[in-house]
Every structure is written in structure tokens, then in C-alpha cells.
Design a protein around this motif. Structure first.
Motif, PDB file in Angstrom:
ATOM      1  N   ASN A  82       0.843  -1.203   0.000  1.00 52.06           N
ATOM      2  CA  ASN A  82       0.000   0.000   0.000  1.00 52.06           C
ATOM      3  C   ASN A  82       0.874   1.248   0.000  1.00 52.06           C
ATOM      4  N   LEU A 109      -6.622   2.845   6.275  1.00 51.98           N
ATOM      5  CA  LEU A 109      -5.506   2.965   5.341  1.00 51.98           C
ATOM      6  C   LEU A 109      -4.266   2.321   5.933  1.00 51.98           C
ATOM      7  N   GLU A 113      -6.743  -2.272   5.362  1.00 52.21           N
ATOM      8  CA  GLU A 113      -8.119  -2.601   4.989  1.00 52.21           C
ATOM      9  C   GLU A 113      -8.520  -1.877   3.712  1.00 52.21           C
ATOM     10  N   GLN A 114      -7.923  -0.746   3.470  1.00 56.84           N
ATOM     11  CA  GLN A 114      -8.167   0.001   2.247  1.00 56.84           C
ATOM     12  C   GLN A 114      -6.844   0.247   1.526  1.00 56.84           C
ATOM     13  N   TRP A 116      -4.950   2.065  -1.583  1.00 58.29           N
ATOM     14  CA  TRP A 116      -5.189   3.326  -2.293  1.00 58.29           C
ATOM     15  C   TRP A 116      -4.406   3.375  -3.599  1.00 58.29           C
ATOM     16  N   GLN A 159      -9.265   0.059  -3.107  1.00 57.87           N
ATOM     17  CA  GLN A 159     -10.615   0.405  -2.670  1.00 57.87           C
ATOM     18  C   GLN A 159     -10.849   1.914  -2.700  1.00 57.87           C
ATOM     19  N   MET A 160      -9.766   2.702  -2.615  1.00 59.05           N
ATOM     20  CA  MET A 160      -9.876   4.159  -2.579  1.00 59.05           C
ATOM     21  C   MET A 160      -8.834   4.777  -3.507  1.00 59.05           C
ATOM     22  N   ASN A 183     -14.109   6.517  -4.085  1.00 59.46           N
ATOM     23  CA  ASN A 183     -14.313   5.086  -3.866  1.00 59.46           C
ATOM     24  C   ASN A 183     -14.142   4.345  -5.190  1.00 59.46           C
TER      25      ASN A 183
END
Length: 399
Positions: A82, A109, A113-114, A116, A159-160, A183
Motif C-alpha cells: 500500500n 488505510l 483494509e483500504q 489506495w 478500494q480508494m 471510492n
């Protein structure tokens, strides 16, 4: 922590980690719950404020935390998976986000979990980011976005996204931009792979068709997009060029290893070339340490452009010299099948991959030509290049 004595801070931090590990047994605690608890304890990124994963300490103390947790066998947040989120989105959200945005986005972040990605470049706006034509039009409480983005790393797993779009075509190109948190699973987002010369498709093109983004996910004021994006780009250049490894890390480390393993392949003048690259890499590594300390104290400055420029040059020259040393052997690609990598490994795979992948280093994160302009104007204070688009509304510019 109220003391400023580094030794006292170090000891207090060591005890905090010890107490945290005692209260959260990573061998019996779910990995995600462990990471969430670590964030809440301020041990995610210690230089961030209390309540947002940190303790308000100098960034240099983060290494101590990572080492202590690694020795205990605790799981990390897979930072390589990430990189855009941790290296670019997070510091930008911290600098420009509302408290609500920080609470909503920073924790997932950091825990991973997310994932980018970055929706900046476009087919007609690569080096000139301010020329983006993706439009965001206000409709009630939402912004409706239409356009195309390109060279988007990790879009296939994200996810973002951090997104720059034009919200006002009636003003100059720099003034009419706004910055959004998009999103990636929203209706109208279409991600397509871009296969590279390496055989991989780490990049993507992204088509946005009537994508709705709530105004609560606008970062910074309307029309402030260029200022916010500039901070993001400065963070990106530090993330790419600032390094973080030890001596002989990166491509120079790979080249040095090849040099030692193949003395029979050394040619005239190559020792001097290797030593020049080695010294350049060491200077860049030490300079990167200073730059990261400055980054921890506030928004990064244009100096990151010099680091990224140097990184690209060294990587390309070192990977080229590696091929010279290996000769025919260096031209044997081990695998050319289509892949969607989870992260970019600049020094991974084989020598052919490293040589070809390094060609992108002088393009991604700002071309070397643009970075030289940034350095000359914002670091050295030299006269700016003539600009014919100043003060002209974006809609009136020829395209």
C-alpha cells in the motif's frame, strides 16, 4: 510524552511497545485486530498526532518501534502493498483533511483494509498535471466525475483513490482544480490493465463515467486542488527517491553483488564507473535520511525532486552496467507472462527486468525534465521558463 530528552523518549517508547505486546498477544489475536489496536495505541506512525495513529514524536523513532515489534514476531501492515496510501494519501489527508476525514480514512488505510491508488495523470496531461480535463460537476451534495486517468498503479486492487479533477473551467488551469477521495468500487469506475515492456501490468487506465463522490470526500477547499496535489507529489518523490534502505541498497547493491561474483567479466574503466555510482548512491542515501527528517517536521519541500531525479539516474545507469557485466546471460528474461503484481520491486526478478523497469523511473512520479525545472526554479531560484498560459481560462487553452 512531555520530555524532550531523546534517551528518555526512547525508553518511554520502548516501554510502551513492551506494554502493548503484553496486552495484545499477536500469537492469539487476529492480525487485523492487532493492527487496529496498534494504531489506537499510537504505534502506527509515531510522528502523527495522538488520536491518528501517532504520539507526536519525531519520525526517527519509528524505526525503534518497527525493530522491537519485528523482534517479537508481530505482524506488520504490509507497507509494500500500500505504498501510495501510506506514502502519499496519508500525509496529504493529515495535512488537508478535516477531523472527520482523518478519523474515517487514516486507520483503515494504515491497517491495509483500504488499498489506495492515485488518479492524477491523463492521456493529455502527464507532465503538465494542471492541464487535466477530467471534470467534476456539483449536483446537490455530490460531485459527478467524468474523464480518463492513466498510469494508475494498484488501481486493480484499490478500494480508494486520490483524485484531481477540474471543477471550474472558467479560470486558469491551476486555479480550477479540486482534490477528491474517490471510492474505487463506485458505479462508473472502470479499471483496465496496461501491459508494460516488462510483461507486467502494474499500471492501469481508469475510466470514470458519471461517478458520484460526496462533497464530504473533497480534500481541501474547492479550487485548492493544485496546492493539495503539489503536497502529494512532493511526498511521492520522497517516497520514490528518498530510499530508506541501508548501505548498498537498491540497484547499486545488485550491481555491486554482480561485480563481486563475476570478476572475469570486468572491463576497462568499469571499476571507476562502479565507484562513481556507489558514491552517488551513498550520498543520495544520506541525503534521503535528512530529507525524511524534514518531511516529519511538516510538508515536504521541492528538495524531494532532486532525490527522485538522482534515484532515476542511478537506477538506470546501474541496471545498464549490470547488463554489460552479464553479457548474453543478462538478456535472458526468466518470465514474460502477463502478471498483475501486488507491489513494484525495482530490484526484483532478473537483470533484463531490472534494466527495462528502470526506464520508467525517469517518467513516474514526475518526468526528469519536469523535476529539473522544479529544482532550477524552486530550489536554485533561477528564472522561470516562459509560460504562455498564465492568466488564461482553461477552456480557452488550445488542446
Amino acid at each position: 510524552m512531555t520530555t524532550t530528552d531523546p534517551r528518555a523518549v526512547e525508553e518511554d517508547l520502548r516501554q510502551r511497545v513492551t506494554d502493548f505486546l503484553a496486552a495484545h498477544d499477536h500469537t492469539t489475536t487476529d492480525r487485523l485486530e492487532f493492527l487496529r489496536a496498534r494504531y489506537d495505541a499510537g504505534l502506527a506512525w509515531v510522528n502523527f498526532p495522538v488520536g491518528h495513529g501517532g504520539l507526536g514524536l519525531p519520525r526517527s523513532f519509528q524505526t525503534q518501534v518497527e525493530v522491537q515489534l519485528a523482534k517479537a514476531g508481530a505482524p506488520d501492515n504490509n507497507p509494500r502493498g500500500n505504498g501510495i496510501g501510506l506514502g502519499m494519501a496519508a500525509p496529504t489527508i493529515l495535512a488537508f483533511g478535516t477531523e472527520e476525514q482523518k478519523k474515517k480514512f487514516l486507520r483503515p488505510l494504515w491497517t491495509g483494509e483500504q488499498i489506495w491508488c492515485q488518479l492524477f495523470s491523463e492521456p493529455g496531461a502527464g507532465s503538465d498535471l494542471a492541464a487535466v480535463s477530467t471534470r467534476a460537476v456539483r449536483e446537490g451534495g455530490d460531485w459527478v466525475v467524468n474523464g480518463q486517468k492513466v498510469w494508475t498503479s494498484s488501481a486493480h486492487k484499490a478500494q480508494m483513490a486520490i483524485l484531481v479533477a477540474r471543477t471550474n473551467p472558467e479560470v486558469s488551469k491551476h486555479a480550477g482544480l479540486s482534490y477528491f477521495l474517490c471510492n474505487m468500487d463506485a458505479p462508473g469506475v472502470d479499471v483496465r490493465p496496461l501491459r508494460q515492456i516488462t510483461g507486467e501490468a502494474e499500471f492501469n487506465e481508469v475510466f470514470l463515467t458519471d461517478v458520484h463522490i460526496p462533497d464530504s470526500q473533497r480534500l481541501g477547499d474547492e479550487g485548492q486542488g493544485w496546492k493539495v496535489a503539489t503536497a502529494t507529489l512532493n511526498n511521492e518523490r520522497v517516497a520514490i527517491g528518498g530510499g530508506g534502505g541501508g548501505r548498498e541498497s537498491g540497484m547499486v547493491g545488485v550491481l555491486s553483488k554482480t561485480w563481486r561474483e563475476h570478476p572475469e567479466r570486468r572491463g576497462a574503466g568499469q571499476h571507476d564507473k562502479l565507484m562513481r555510482l556507489w558514491v552517488d548512491a551513498e550520498v543520495a542515501r544520506v541525503t534521503g535520511q535528512r530529507l525524511r527528517q524534514k518531511l516529519a517536521a511538516g510538508e515536504p519541500g521541492p528538495e524531494g525532486s532532486a532525490m527522485k531525479l538522482t534515484f532515476a539516474r542511478i537506477a538506470q545507469e546501474a541496471s545498464g552496467m549490470e547488463l554489460e557485466l552479464l553479457g548474453d546471460e543478462g538478456l535472458r528474461a526468466s518470465d514474460w507472462t502477463m502478471k498483475r503484481p501486488q507491489h513494484v520491486d525495482f530490484t526484483g526478478r532478473d537483470a533484463t527486468y531490472r534494466y527495462l523497469r528502470a526506464k520508467g523511473n525517469s517518467i513516474e512520479g514526475g518526468t526528469s525534465e519536469i523535476l529539473r525545472n522544479v529544482i532550477s526554479e524552486r530550489v536554485l531560484g533561477l528564472p522561470s521558463e516562459p509560460r504562455v498560459d498564465t492568466g488564461i481560462a482553461w477552456k480557452d487553452l488550445p488542446r
